[in-house]
Enzyme design. Structure first.
Site, PDB file in Angstrom:
ATOM      1  CB  CYS A 279      17.660  32.206   9.250  1.00 46.65           C
ATOM      2  SG  CYS A 279      17.352  33.348  10.800  1.00 46.65           S
ATOM      3  CB  SER A 280      18.913  35.588   6.190  1.00 45.33           C
ATOM      4  OG  SER A 280      17.464  35.449   6.358  1.00 45.33           O
ATOM      5  CB  CYS A 281      18.632  37.905  11.890  1.00 45.08           C
ATOM      6  SG  CYS A 281      17.212  36.642  12.238  1.00 45.08           S
TER       7      CYS A 281
ATOM      8  CB  CYS B 216      21.970  35.745  10.794  1.00 43.69           C
ATOM      9  SG  CYS B 216      20.503  34.524  11.526  1.00 43.69           S
TER      10      CYS B 216
HETATM   11 FE    FE Z   1      18.179  34.885  11.090  1.00 46.45          FE
END
Ligand code: FE
Length: 193
Positions: free
Chosen positions: A95-97, A92
Site C-alpha cells: 500500500c503506502s506505509c 511499500c
Molecule cells: Fe503500506
C-alpha cells in the site's frame, strides 16, 4: 474525491462522531509540523555525530525520539545506511506505509501501483527515471515497508561538505534521498537552487 471527503466529514461531525477541532489539529500537524524537514534534521545529526549515528542505526525510534519526533506510523522504524557500495531503496509493495513522523505524508508516486511493483522488479530502472544512475558495482537493496516496520534511508554525506554546519547539512537532505530515489544534494547544486 474532494466532495466525497467533505460529505463524509460533515456526516461524521453531524453525528457527533468526530470533533472538527480535532480534525483541524490533525491536518495542521501533517501539513505544517511533520514533514521531511524532521528527517533531514535526523540525517544531518547522524552525519556530524558518530555516536548519534550508531544509536540511529541500532535503535531508530529511540534515536529519532531524541528530537521529539514521535507518533503514529513511526513506532517501529529502521534506518538503513547508504554507502559507496550499497544503495538502499524503500517501497511499500502492499500500500503506502511510510514513516510519518520523519517524512510527513507520502508523495503520490510512492503510493502509485507502478512504483510499488517496479521498485522491486527493476529498481535500477526506477532510479534511472528519478535521475539517479548507479554504477554497476553498487548493490541496490530494496526494503519493503509494512504497517509493522517502516524504513528510512540514511543517505551518504555529500563530498565537499566538511566545513558545513549541521543546519547547513540538513538543507541538503531531501525527502527523496531519505526514500532512496535520490542522493542528498551536493553543496554546489543547492547553492544554485
Ligand atoms: Fe503500506
Amino acid at each position: 474525491m474532494t466532495l466525497r471527503v467533505k460529505a463524509l466529514e460533515s456526516l461524521l461531525v453531524e453525528k457527533g462522531l468526530v470533533d472538527p477541532a480535532a480534525l483541524d489539529a490533525l491536518v495542521d500537524t501533517y501539513e505544517n509540523k511533520v514533514g521531511p524537514r524532521n528527517g533531514a534534521q535526523v540525517v544531518a545529526r547522524a552525519w556530524v555525530d558518530p555516536d548519534y549515528k550508531k544509536r540511529l542505526l541500532t535503535d531508530a525510534p529511540r534515536a529519532i525520539a531524541e528530537f521529539g519526533y514521535l507518533g503514529t506510523q513511526g513506532d517501529h522504524m529502521v534506518v538503513i545506511e547508504n554507502t559507496p557500495k550499497v544503495h538502499n531503496l524503500v517501497v511499500c509493495t502492499l500500500c503506502s506505509c511510510y514513516p510519518w513522523p520523519v517524512l510527513g505524508l507520502p508523495p503520490v508516486w510512492y503510493k502509485s501501483a507502478p512504483y510499488r511493483s517496479r521498485a522491486v522488479i527493476d529498481p535500477r530502472g526506477v532510479l534511472r527515471e528519478f535521475g539517479l544512475e548507479l554504477a554497476e558495482d553498487v548493490e541496490v537493496r530494496v526494503w519493503d515497508s509494512t504497517a509493522e516496520l517502516r524504513y528510512l534511508v540514511l543517505p551518504e554525506r555529500p563530498a565537499g561538505t566538511e566545513k558545513m554546519t549541521e543546519q547547513e547539512l540538513a538543507s541538503l537532505v531531501t525527502r527523496d534521498s531519505m526514500v532512496g530515489v535520490a542522493k542528498a544534494k551536493s553543496p554546489e547544486r543547492s547553492e544554485k537552487a
